[in-house]
Design a protein around this motif. Sequence first.
Motif, short mmCIF file in Angstrom:
data_model
loop_
_atom_site.label_atom_id
_atom_site.label_comp_id
_atom_site.label_asym_id
_atom_site.label_seq_id
_atom_site.Cartn_x
_atom_site.Cartn_y
_atom_site.Cartn_z
N PHE A 1 12.48 6.88 -10.84
CA PHE A 1 12.12 5.46 -10.79
C PHE A 1 11.23 5.22 -9.58
O PHE A 1 11.30 5.94 -8.59
N VAL A 2 10.40 4.19 -9.69
CA VAL A 2 9.45 3.86 -8.64
C VAL A 2 9.98 2.70 -7.80
O VAL A 2 10.49 1.72 -8.34
N ILE A 3 9.86 2.85 -6.48
CA ILE A 3 10.09 1.74 -5.57
C ILE A 3 8.70 1.20 -5.24
O ILE A 3 7.95 1.84 -4.50
N GLY B 1 0.80 -1.22 0.00
CA GLY B 1 0.00 0.00 0.00
C GLY B 1 0.83 1.27 0.00
O GLY B 1 0.29 2.37 0.07
N THR B 2 2.16 1.13 -0.11
CA THR B 2 3.05 2.28 -0.16
C THR B 2 4.07 2.08 -1.27
O THR B 2 4.71 1.03 -1.37
N ALA B 3 4.22 3.10 -2.10
CA ALA B 3 5.26 3.14 -3.13
C ALA B 3 5.99 4.47 -2.99
O ALA B 3 5.55 5.34 -2.25
N PHE B 4 7.09 4.61 -3.69
CA PHE B 4 7.87 5.84 -3.60
C PHE B 4 8.46 6.13 -4.97
O PHE B 4 9.07 5.26 -5.59
N LEU B 5 8.26 7.37 -5.45
CA LEU B 5 8.85 7.81 -6.70
C LEU B 5 10.12 8.58 -6.36
O LEU B 5 10.07 9.65 -5.74
N VAL B 6 11.27 8.04 -6.74
CA VAL B 6 12.56 8.67 -6.47
C VAL B 6 12.88 9.63 -7.62
O VAL B 6 12.87 9.24 -8.79
#
Length: 193
Positions: free
Chosen positions: A156-158, A74-79
């Motif tokens: 990029f997405v984590i 339920g959590t992603a991160f866009l670096v």
Amino acid sequence: MQLIKALEEKKAVRMIAKENQKVNFNVANARIEKDMLWLRKELSGKSGIQQLIKPQDAEKDGVRNIDSAKLTSGTAFLVTGILISTTSFGAPLANESEMSKQEFSIGSQADGALFNSELSIKVGGEEKMKALLRHMSPEVAGDDKPEQMAYHVSPFVIPPSQVINPELNILDAAGNCAIEVAFVGYKISENRG
């Protein structure tokens, strides 16, 4: 004007996250907020490839805000950028808890061995970036906003539950020092309510 810019940024972040097939939740209504993921690692006397975070590393105040080398479901991160900070000290730290007492300086020039090291970031086994620390100097010298000082990377997405594996290849043995690697970007949280 700031509101319009913020809304446009969030729209772009949603679009990038939606295109990533490993983001397994609906991003249309996701909460988007500027954020930073970070970790610190002592490297005293180390050389060769050093894994900066391992799956057994729990989130710990003053050391890292990433738990078990991955984000929760339920959590992603866009670096969008990476910020490197270093510190040097007289003797190796007695334990990891002493890391929170150290004063880190932005940039990688505090220890010559680190300055010539190569940072590799892998997410879910896929290499997302690789660069020498000496090339990752702050973008805007003297600025105090991390998102502006960060070394800009191709975004990029984590995705949720994917292992984050930052490695540092130290060519010459490091002195008594530690590194902080911060991922600057946008936290994407599933809206469950």
